[in-house]
Motif scaffolding. Structure first.
Motif, PDB file in Angstrom:
ATOM      1  N   ARG A  50       0.837  -1.205   0.000  1.00 41.16           N
ATOM      2  CA  ARG A  50       0.000   0.000   0.000  1.00 41.16           C
ATOM      3  C   ARG A  50       0.875   1.260   0.000  1.00 41.16           C
ATOM      4  NH1 ARG A  50      -2.818  -3.393  -1.324  1.00 41.16           N
ATOM      5  NH2 ARG A  50      -4.858  -4.013  -0.568  1.00 41.16           N
ATOM      6  N   LYS A  51       2.101   1.137   0.525  1.00 42.50           N
ATOM      7  CA  LYS A  51       3.001   2.297   0.555  1.00 42.50           C
ATOM      8  C   LYS A  51       3.852   2.373  -0.697  1.00 42.50           C
ATOM      9  CE  LYS A  51       3.407   2.045   5.560  1.00 42.50           C
ATOM     10  NZ  LYS A  51       3.978   0.942   6.307  1.00 42.50           N
ATOM     11  N   THR A  52       4.353   1.214  -1.168  1.00 39.22           N
ATOM     12  CA  THR A  52       5.345   1.231  -2.251  1.00 39.22           C
ATOM     13  C   THR A  52       4.761   0.840  -3.606  1.00 39.22           C
ATOM     14  OG1 THR A  52       5.894  -1.093  -1.917  1.00 39.22           O
ATOM     15  CG2 THR A  52       7.130   0.502  -0.589  1.00 39.22           C
ATOM     16  N   GLY A  53       3.577   0.256  -3.619  1.00 38.62           N
ATOM     17  CA  GLY A  53       2.976  -0.206  -4.883  1.00 38.62           C
ATOM     18  C   GLY A  53       3.527  -1.526  -5.367  1.00 38.62           C
ATOM     19  N   LYS A  54       4.402  -2.143  -4.552  1.00 40.11           N
ATOM     20  CA  LYS A  54       4.875  -3.477  -4.945  1.00 40.11           C
ATOM     21  C   LYS A  54       5.015  -4.380  -3.726  1.00 40.11           C
ATOM     22  CE  LYS A  54       9.832  -2.845  -5.189  1.00 40.11           C
ATOM     23  NZ  LYS A  54      10.987  -3.117  -6.020  1.00 40.11           N
ATOM     24  N   CYS A  55       5.099  -5.686  -3.995  1.00 35.22           N
ATOM     25  CA  CYS A  55       5.171  -6.637  -2.889  1.00 35.22           C
ATOM     26  C   CYS A  55       6.522  -6.519  -2.184  1.00 35.22           C
ATOM     27  CB  CYS A  55       4.962  -8.068  -3.399  1.00 35.22           C
ATOM     28  SG  CYS A  55       4.957  -9.280  -2.056  1.00 35.22           S
ATOM     29  N   ILE A  56       6.460  -6.615  -0.849  1.00 33.86           N
ATOM     30  CA  ILE A  56       7.678  -6.497  -0.031  1.00 33.86           C
ATOM     31  C   ILE A  56       8.653  -7.657  -0.315  1.00 33.86           C
ATOM     32  CG2 ILE A  56       6.711  -7.707   1.973  1.00 33.86           C
ATOM     33  CD1 ILE A  56       8.067  -5.463   3.674  1.00 33.86           C
ATOM     34  N   ILE A  57       8.114  -8.826  -0.716  1.00 30.71           N
ATOM     35  CA  ILE A  57       8.975  -9.965  -1.083  1.00 30.71           C
ATOM     36  C   ILE A  57       9.434  -9.718  -2.512  1.00 30.71           C
ATOM     37  CG2 ILE A  57       9.123 -12.483  -1.287  1.00 30.71           C
ATOM     38  CD1 ILE A  57       6.512 -12.600   0.447  1.00 30.71           C
ATOM     39  N   ASP A  58      10.697  -9.355  -2.661  1.00 30.87           N
ATOM     40  CA  ASP A  58      11.142  -8.846  -3.968  1.00 30.87           C
ATOM     41  C   ASP A  58      12.087  -9.805  -4.684  1.00 30.87           C
ATOM     42  OD1 ASP A  58      10.943  -6.966  -5.925  1.00 30.87           O
ATOM     43  OD2 ASP A  58      12.491  -5.638  -5.103  1.00 30.87           O
ATOM     44  N   ASP A  59      12.288 -11.034  -4.149  1.00 33.80           N
ATOM     45  CA  ASP A  59      13.264 -11.906  -4.796  1.00 33.80           C
ATOM     46  C   ASP A  59      12.635 -13.163  -5.388  1.00 33.80           C
ATOM     47  OD1 ASP A  59      12.736 -12.606  -2.233  1.00 33.80           O
ATOM     48  OD2 ASP A  59      14.816 -12.796  -1.581  1.00 33.80           O
ATOM     49  N   ASP A  60      11.405 -13.017  -5.856  1.00 34.85           N
ATOM     50  CA  ASP A  60      10.830 -14.063  -6.710  1.00 34.85           C
ATOM     51  C   ASP A  60      10.134 -13.378  -7.877  1.00 34.85           C
ATOM     52  OD1 ASP A  60       8.392 -13.188  -5.725  1.00 34.85           O
ATOM     53  OD2 ASP A  60       7.993 -14.974  -4.523  1.00 34.85           O
TER      54      ASP A  60
END
Ligand code: FMN
Length: 207
Positions: free
Chosen positions: A54-64
């Motif tokens: 909701r803050k960054t527009g992307k999923c916090i899990i960024d290595d898949d």
């Protein structure tokens, strides 16, 4: 016009991939470009409900593969999500990836046609399709139909050729997908845009 064909099998070139290659060929015969995108051997878990997206527009899990899938979705005009049937349901990878990508990047999919494809040795296809369709129907996505439920039987890569009705269903699905994205394109050229979704109310029954 481009259709993103999402392979959610843990196998890059297993049965699901081969069915998607067949669909890609049928889309190409309709003059529609496509790309097969593999979500990888392991999607690194389901949605954590952390609300980081909701803050960054992307999923916090960024290595898949999930954030890459979100980017590719933004460029695509339509989607086919294909899953092998695992225990009469979609693959764990599909559930993990779609929970996260729809929570973090729903707008990249909204108002674009979506289709589900279930690949199984034998049974569990209709439950799998029902599961995948729920991502579409909560997100203003027209669901692309065929002449049977979008299931095809294959236990080893390439086996789908022994399921002629499955191949017929996939052919009609590709034709219908091409037709629907063309219709939407033609509508845009005529100045017909999709409606703006009203999202003013959210009723939580326990507060
Ligand atoms: C963990 C697991 C569970 C499975 N469960 C089912 C099932 O419930 N019904 C079925 O018909 N096939 C089942 N299968 C077989 C696969 O759906 C089938 O082999 C499919 O072709 C695999 O596609 P893939 O090569 O793209 O992964 C299962 C396979 C695995 C690995």
């Amino acid at each position: 016009m481009k259709v993103l064909l999402v392979n959610t099998s843990p196998k890059e070139k297993g049965s699901t991939y081969h069915v998607l290659e067949f669909i890609a060929q049928k889309l190409s015969e309709n003059g529609v470009e496509s790309e097969i995108f593999w979500t990888g051997q392991s999607v690194l878990g389901g949605c954590r409900g952390c609300m980081g997206c909701r803050k960054t527009g992307k999923c916090i899990i960024d290595d898949d593969a999930v954030n890459t899938l979100a980017q590719k979705a933004n460029e695509a005009d339509g989607f086919i999500f294909a899953s092998p049937v695992h225990y009469a349901a979609a693959s764990g990878n599909l559930t993990a990836a779609l929970d996260r990508v729809f929570y973090s990047a729903a707008k990249n999919f909204a108002f674009k046609p979506g289709a589900a494809v279930a690949v199984a040795r034998r049974a569990g296809c209709s439950a799998t399709l029902d599961q995948i369709h729920k991502y579409f129907s909560i997100n203003s996505m027209p669901i692309v139909p065929s002449t049977y439920w979008n299931m095809i039987h294959s236990s080893k890569p390439g086996d789908y050729v022994n399921d002629p009705e499955g191949m017929q269903t996939m052919t009609n699905l590709a034709n219908n997908m091409a037709w629907m994205i063309r219709c939407i394109e033609a509508a845009k050229e005529q100045g017909i845009e999709h409606p703006v979704a009203i999202k003013e109310v959210r009723t939580d029954f326990n507060s």
